[in-house]
Design an enzyme around this catalytic site. Structure first.
Site, PDB file in Angstrom:
ATOM      1  N   GLY A   1       0.775  -1.232   0.000  1.00 48.79           N
ATOM      2  CA  GLY A   1       0.000   0.000   0.000  1.00 48.79           C
ATOM      3  C   GLY A   1       0.808   1.285   0.000  1.00 48.79           C
ATOM      4  O   GLY A   1       0.328   2.326   0.448  1.00 48.79           O
TER       5      GLY A   1
ATOM      6  N   ARG B   1     -16.088 -17.026  -9.092  1.00 45.12           N
ATOM      7  CA  ARG B   1     -15.455 -15.744  -9.444  1.00 45.12           C
ATOM      8  C   ARG B   1     -16.512 -14.677  -9.716  1.00 45.12           C
ATOM      9  O   ARG B   1     -16.341 -13.508  -9.375  1.00 45.12           O
ATOM     10  CB  ARG B   1     -14.582 -15.959 -10.688  1.00 45.12           C
ATOM     11  CG  ARG B   1     -13.625 -14.849 -10.956  1.00 45.12           C
ATOM     12  CD  ARG B   1     -12.518 -14.833  -9.939  1.00 45.12           C
ATOM     13  NE  ARG B   1     -11.690 -13.674 -10.067  1.00 45.12           N
ATOM     14  CZ  ARG B   1     -10.509 -13.530  -9.476  1.00 45.12           C
ATOM     15  NH1 ARG B   1     -10.024 -14.486  -8.718  1.00 45.12           N
ATOM     16  NH2 ARG B   1      -9.820 -12.437  -9.642  1.00 45.12           N
TER      17      ARG B   1
ATOM     18  N   ASN C   1      -5.120   2.637 -13.337  1.00 49.30           N
ATOM     19  CA  ASN C   1      -4.157   1.688 -12.787  1.00 49.30           C
ATOM     20  C   ASN C   1      -2.759   2.295 -12.867  1.00 49.30           C
ATOM     21  O   ASN C   1      -2.458   3.042 -13.798  1.00 49.30           O
ATOM     22  CB  ASN C   1      -4.199   0.396 -13.610  1.00 49.30           C
ATOM     23  CG  ASN C   1      -3.237  -0.655 -13.097  1.00 49.30           C
ATOM     24  OD1 ASN C   1      -3.167  -0.925 -11.891  1.00 49.30           O
ATOM     25  ND2 ASN C   1      -2.486  -1.265 -13.998  1.00 49.30           N
TER      26      ASN C   1
ATOM     27  N   HIS D   1       1.086   1.161 -13.378  1.00 43.27           N
ATOM     28  CA  HIS D   1       1.891   0.010 -13.804  1.00 43.27           C
ATOM     29  C   HIS D   1       3.371   0.413 -13.763  1.00 43.27           C
ATOM     30  O   HIS D   1       3.727   1.485 -14.265  1.00 43.27           O
ATOM     31  CB  HIS D   1       1.495  -0.428 -15.218  1.00 43.27           C
ATOM     32  CG  HIS D   1       2.261  -1.628 -15.665  1.00 43.27           C
ATOM     33  ND1 HIS D   1       1.939  -2.893 -15.233  1.00 43.27           N
ATOM     34  CD2 HIS D   1       3.353  -1.743 -16.450  1.00 43.27           C
ATOM     35  CE1 HIS D   1       2.821  -3.753 -15.748  1.00 43.27           C
ATOM     36  NE2 HIS D   1       3.678  -3.078 -16.491  1.00 43.27           N
TER      37      HIS D   1
ATOM     38  N   ASP E   1      -3.455  -4.002 -19.195  1.00 37.58           N
ATOM     39  CA  ASP E   1      -2.548  -2.859 -19.408  1.00 37.58           C
ATOM     40  C   ASP E   1      -2.680  -2.258 -20.809  1.00 37.58           C
ATOM     41  O   ASP E   1      -1.703  -1.725 -21.358  1.00 37.58           O
ATOM     42  CB  ASP E   1      -1.075  -3.269 -19.169  1.00 37.58           C
ATOM     43  CG  ASP E   1      -0.838  -3.829 -17.777  1.00 37.58           C
ATOM     44  OD1 ASP E   1      -1.521  -3.382 -16.840  1.00 37.58           O
ATOM     45  OD2 ASP E   1       0.033  -4.707 -17.625  1.00 37.58           O
TER      46      ASP E   1
ATOM     47  N   GLU F   1       9.599   5.430  -5.929  1.00 38.10           N
ATOM     48  CA  GLU F   1       9.922   6.737  -5.341  1.00 38.10           C
ATOM     49  C   GLU F   1       9.903   7.857  -6.371  1.00 38.10           C
ATOM     50  O   GLU F   1       9.395   8.946  -6.109  1.00 38.10           O
ATOM     51  CB  GLU F   1      11.317   6.689  -4.702  1.00 38.10           C
ATOM     52  CG  GLU F   1      11.337   5.927  -3.405  1.00 38.10           C
ATOM     53  CD  GLU F   1      12.741   5.797  -2.803  1.00 38.10           C
ATOM     54  OE1 GLU F   1      12.844   5.212  -1.742  1.00 38.10           O
ATOM     55  OE2 GLU F   1      13.713   6.274  -3.433  1.00 38.10           O
TER      56      GLU F   1
HETATM   57  C1  GRF Z   1       3.556  -1.149  -7.425  1.00 40.29           C
HETATM   58  O1  GRF Z   1       4.820  -1.378  -7.972  1.00 40.29           O
HETATM   59  C2  GRF Z   1       2.560  -0.996  -8.523  1.00 40.29           C
HETATM   60  O2  GRF Z   1       3.046  -0.337  -9.640  1.00 40.29           O
HETATM   61  C3  GRF Z   1       2.296  -2.421  -8.849  1.00 40.29           C
HETATM   62  O3  GRF Z   1       2.263  -3.069  -7.596  1.00 40.29           O
HETATM   63  C4  GRF Z   1       3.059  -2.367  -6.674  1.00 40.29           C
HETATM   64  C5  GRF Z   1       2.187  -2.016  -5.492  1.00 40.29           C
HETATM   65  O4  GRF Z   1       2.896  -1.541  -4.423  1.00 40.29           O
HETATM   66  N1  GRF Z   1       1.151  -2.568  -9.683  1.00 40.29           N
HETATM   67  P1  GRF Z   1       2.129  -0.913  -3.176  1.00 40.29           P
HETATM   68  O5  GRF Z   1       1.164  -1.964  -2.638  1.00 40.29           O
HETATM   69  O6  GRF Z   1       1.431   0.332  -3.607  1.00 40.29           O
HETATM   70  O7  GRF Z   1       3.222  -0.638  -2.173  1.00 40.29           O
END
Ligand code: GRF
Length: 208
Positions: free
Chosen positions: A12, A66, A108, A110, A151, A178
């Site tokens: 998170g 599902r 999303n 990615h 994606d 980061e």
């Molecule tokens: C991130 O690298 C995001 O891009 C990917 O999963 C990771 C999630 O990290 N889809 P977090 O749970 O937000 O720390």
């Protein structure tokens, strides 16, 4: 107030970046109405609770089929009355019904520059392993709208990040978080909340 739901599966840190950006006024006029995790052990749930944000676990494990899981997820998001659904490291496939219910209202993050290193199987550390295997010198992150593919939706924002000598998948993952993810995901939410993102012919224009 523009209301968002944030769907998570893990640590998170992207959720935290959104929370911090709201507190700092980087994301304006927006509240997180709901956090949903498919994983009961996700630390993201603690981050939400620490902030008093309603957080729930909706896991496929707790449903017979599902379809039942998909229906429960959609129902909960609809009940929360959100304007935008943000996938922040959510590892479940988004039900087609939800895509239909929220056209260009699901985004999303990615961890690569789409269309590189994306699609089926490209999640988590695998993305960075593949990027390092290929020897790319630049990677990064992408915020995109979610459509029925993996994606494949319209790209909203991207940010490039350098690959350095000696990078491991974990080191690269952290740098991309980061320097890119924690910046462009909040930025995209603020832009959408303020009507600055237009989609036409599957392409996005960000209005100045
Ligand atoms: C991130 O690298 C995001 O891009 C990917 O999963 C990771 C999630 O990290 N889809 P977090 O749970 O937000 O720390």
């Amino acid at each position: 107030m523009f209301k968002i739901a944030v769907l998570v599966s893990g640590g998170g840190t992207n959720l935290q970046a959104i929370i911090d950006a709201i507190d700092a006024g980087v994301i304006r006029d927006t509240e997180i109405a709901l956090v949903v995790s498919n994983n009961a052990g996700a630390y993201a749930i603690e981050r939400a609770k620490a902030k008093g944000i309603p957080a729930e676990v909706i896991s496929p494990k707790n449903f017979g089929t599902r379809d039942d899981f998909n229906d429960a997820l959609l129902k909960r998001v609809q009940e929360a009355g959100v304007d935008l659904v943000v996938l922040a490291g959510f590892l479940c496939a988004i039900p087609e019904k939800m895509v239909d219910a929220y056209p260009y209202r699901i985004i999303n993050i990615h961890p690569s520059l789409i269309p590189s290193f994306c699609g089926k199987g490209f999640y988590g550390l695998h993305v960075h392993e593949k990027a390092l295997e290929r020897g790319v010198k630049v990677s990064g992150a992408t915020v995109h709208f979610v459509d029925k593919g993996t994606d494949t939706g319209p790209i909203i924002l991207q940010k490039a990040v350098s690959v350095e000598n000696g990078d491991t998948p974990k080191i690269l993952q952290r740098r991309i978080m980061e320097q890119a993810e924690w910046k462009i995901l909040p930025e995209a939410i603020d832009l959408i909340a303020h009507g600055k993102v237009k989609v036409e012919d599957s392409r996005v224009t960000v209005l100045g």
